[in-house]
Design a protein around this motif. Sequence first.
Motif, mmCIF file in Angstrom:
data_model
loop_
_atom_site.group_PDB
_atom_site.id
_atom_site.type_symbol
_atom_site.label_atom_id
_atom_site.label_comp_id
_atom_site.label_asym_id
_atom_site.label_seq_id
_atom_site.Cartn_x
_atom_site.Cartn_y
_atom_site.Cartn_z
ATOM 1 N N TYR A 309 0.766 -1.358 0.010
ATOM 2 C CA TYR A 309 -0.016 -0.010 0.003
ATOM 3 C C TYR A 309 0.979 1.333 -0.088
ATOM 4 O O TYR A 309 0.450 2.091 -0.726
ATOM 5 N N ILE A 310 1.835 1.341 0.588
ATOM 6 C CA ILE A 310 2.779 2.405 0.904
ATOM 7 C C ILE A 310 3.444 2.696 -0.381
ATOM 8 O O ILE A 310 3.344 3.805 -0.923
ATOM 9 N N ILE A 311 4.054 1.571 -1.093
ATOM 10 C CA ILE A 311 4.677 1.964 -2.446
ATOM 11 C C ILE A 311 3.744 2.172 -3.383
ATOM 12 O O ILE A 311 4.204 3.007 -4.217
ATOM 13 N N SER A 312 2.801 1.628 -3.584
ATOM 14 C CA SER A 312 1.838 2.048 -4.550
ATOM 15 C C SER A 312 1.189 3.440 -4.285
ATOM 16 O O SER A 312 0.690 3.871 -5.303
ATOM 17 N N SER A 313 0.967 3.681 -3.035
ATOM 18 C CA SER A 313 0.707 5.239 -2.748
ATOM 19 C C SER A 313 1.581 6.210 -3.353
ATOM 20 O O SER A 313 1.240 7.290 -3.932
ATOM 21 N N LEU A 314 2.825 5.805 -3.104
ATOM 22 C CA LEU A 314 4.089 6.660 -3.672
ATOM 23 C C LEU A 314 3.971 6.893 -5.062
ATOM 24 O O LEU A 314 4.170 8.001 -5.673
ATOM 25 N N LYS A 315 3.861 5.668 -5.765
ATOM 26 C CA LYS A 315 3.788 5.824 -7.252
ATOM 27 C C LYS A 315 2.579 6.519 -7.629
ATOM 28 O O LYS A 315 2.901 7.366 -8.701
ATOM 29 N N LYS A 316 1.587 6.460 -7.017
ATOM 30 C CA LYS A 316 0.402 7.199 -7.435
ATOM 31 C C LYS A 316 0.297 8.562 -7.585
ATOM 32 O O LYS A 316 0.064 9.381 -8.186
ATOM 33 N N GLU A 317 1.400 9.092 -6.514
ATOM 34 C CA GLU A 317 1.559 10.506 -6.314
ATOM 35 C C GLU A 317 2.724 11.141 -7.255
ATOM 36 O O GLU A 317 2.598 12.232 -7.384
ATOM 37 N N GLU A 325 12.007 14.852 -8.780
ATOM 38 C CA GLU A 325 13.006 14.839 -7.561
ATOM 39 C C GLU A 325 12.341 15.530 -6.443
ATOM 40 O O GLU A 325 12.268 15.345 -5.284
ATOM 41 N N SER A 326 11.934 16.743 -6.946
ATOM 42 C CA SER A 326 11.218 17.640 -5.904
ATOM 43 C C SER A 326 10.040 16.956 -5.108
ATOM 44 O O SER A 326 9.615 17.059 -3.845
ATOM 45 N N LYS A 327 9.135 16.223 -5.948
ATOM 46 C CA LYS A 327 7.976 15.624 -5.577
ATOM 47 C C LYS A 327 8.451 14.137 -4.460
ATOM 48 O O LYS A 327 7.661 14.132 -3.690
ATOM 49 N N LYS A 328 9.496 13.858 -5.000
ATOM 50 C CA LYS A 328 10.118 12.610 -3.952
ATOM 51 C C LYS A 328 10.269 13.041 -2.710
ATOM 52 O O LYS A 328 9.950 12.328 -1.794
ATOM 53 N N LYS A 329 11.012 14.298 -2.651
ATOM 54 C CA LYS A 329 11.482 14.762 -1.357
ATOM 55 C C LYS A 329 10.364 15.277 -0.339
ATOM 56 O O LYS A 329 10.139 14.863 0.713
ATOM 57 N N GLU A 330 9.261 15.865 -1.171
ATOM 58 C CA GLU A 330 8.082 16.214 -0.598
ATOM 59 C C GLU A 330 7.252 14.980 -0.010
ATOM 60 O O GLU A 330 6.583 14.915 1.164
#
Length: 534
Positions: A309-317, A325-330
């Motif tokens: 769930y965590i990995i798929s949520s990060l992928k979705k965002e 890169e900036s979105k990853k940091k956020e």
Amino acid sequence: MFSWVSKDARRKKEPELFQTVAEGLRQLYAQKLLPLEEHYRFHEFHSPALEDADFDNKPMVLLVGQYSTGKTTFIRHLIEQDFPGMRIGPEPTTDSFIAVMHGPTEGVVPGNALVVDPRRPFRKLNAFGNAFLNRFMCAQLPNPVLDSISIIDTPGILSGEKQRISRGYDFAAVLEWFAERVDRIILLFDAHKLDISDEFSEVIKALKNHEDKIRVVLNKADQIETQQLMRVYGALMWSLGKIINTPEVVRVYIGSFWSHPLLIPDNRKLFEAEEQDLFKDIQSLPRNAALRKLNDLIKRARLAKVHAYIISSLKKEMPNVFGKESKKKELVNNLGEIYQKIEREQQISPGDFPSLRKMQELLQTQDFSKFQALKPKLLDTVDDMLANDIARLMVMVRQEESLMPPQAVKGGAFEGTMNGPFGHGYGEGAGEGIDDIEWVVGKDKPTYDEIFYTLSPVNGKITGANAKKEMVKSKLPNTVLGKIWKLADVDKDGLLDDEEFALANHLIKVKLEGHELPADLPPHLIPPSKRRQQ
């Protein structure tokens, strides 16, 4: 035309058949949980994939403690012989992880050879590199204790200036790897030095998700007086409470676990009882090994689901093209909010989530664009495993347990206290008079006879109502008195003669002195007249 549909439906309806719990766990992991782990790169974040040896290996006991707390001596005490690579001293002497295991001949297998052996459950330790593997070995020897369990000796945890010198590998991470796979973790403390160093504190925190496996041993307790021992025990519980940070109290065993004479023998009976309890705990490990592996697989499946769930949520965002890169940091900084969102949407307990700080550190080096979107089919398969397959395996676990002896570990120190006059409690309580020719109750029978003849016996026997009037004077609960009545009414006629009444009073005395009542009446307590009848 739709034959494939009916086949698939049949496969779902027909439960898989397993010969053993270990085989069932192995197949369920490979077919249902491993695909989910691989799809969401679980092994890069949490724990390497499990192998066949992880399901088949004997129960393992992990010993952890600061240097000179007696870890190696404890192993020597259990198996009652030296093992290859053993070094004992007051300063840090064991500088390696030593897996003490059963083998046909005595010898040492170095770490690099050990992690390529598919029969051993250590293959995934190669991820910690040569700095660790040079400090890892297997000491094998033909010993009856090691027929049933394996023991992992660890380097003494350092304190003061010594702990600032790097070991060259992540010591806490290695211990966490072992903690996931062992059946029991024994933390040893020296009664003379309870200062819990920073490294030891870090290690105990690394064991946080395995509190159910942890037992604590306060060793070398024969070297201090009773009053000091009480203070040391209190200080230890206070220190552990601060570090482990749970409301439950960890089980602490007090004693001196070596074969030397006790320096201060005042607490001998306490040490004997504590040693017996610890031995029973270790002896139960083979019997409960299948249940432990089942429990660990369930914990792993729950974590794998949350991870997905965590990995798929990060992928979705993540954006498709610009600003990755900036979105990853956020996202990494706001991971706590993502946790809360998943918790609400999926109805998942907060305790199932991995450490926020650790997850943030691991995500820093990951390429989010390679993460996978949510695949419900994989999660449904794991849910089906938890709901149906695990329930069937639980039935098999109970069946396997019932076929095993209650104390499966034999040999070494376990033999010395099991049989004969030096077994715990031998000749005490209900065991008093076990070796006497005369009936042990006989010496107090005249006193009991005086009471017996005041209770209006008819044909040499008193009724239960009359016996009750006297027995309740002991102030023991009715549940206990009822058990005493059953034991004392040897001929099961619902009445007590003078010998049975004397026996009942003897058992009351045994209970009032703090001893346990036997489940069945021991042969030496059967009244002489009843022995002839039998």
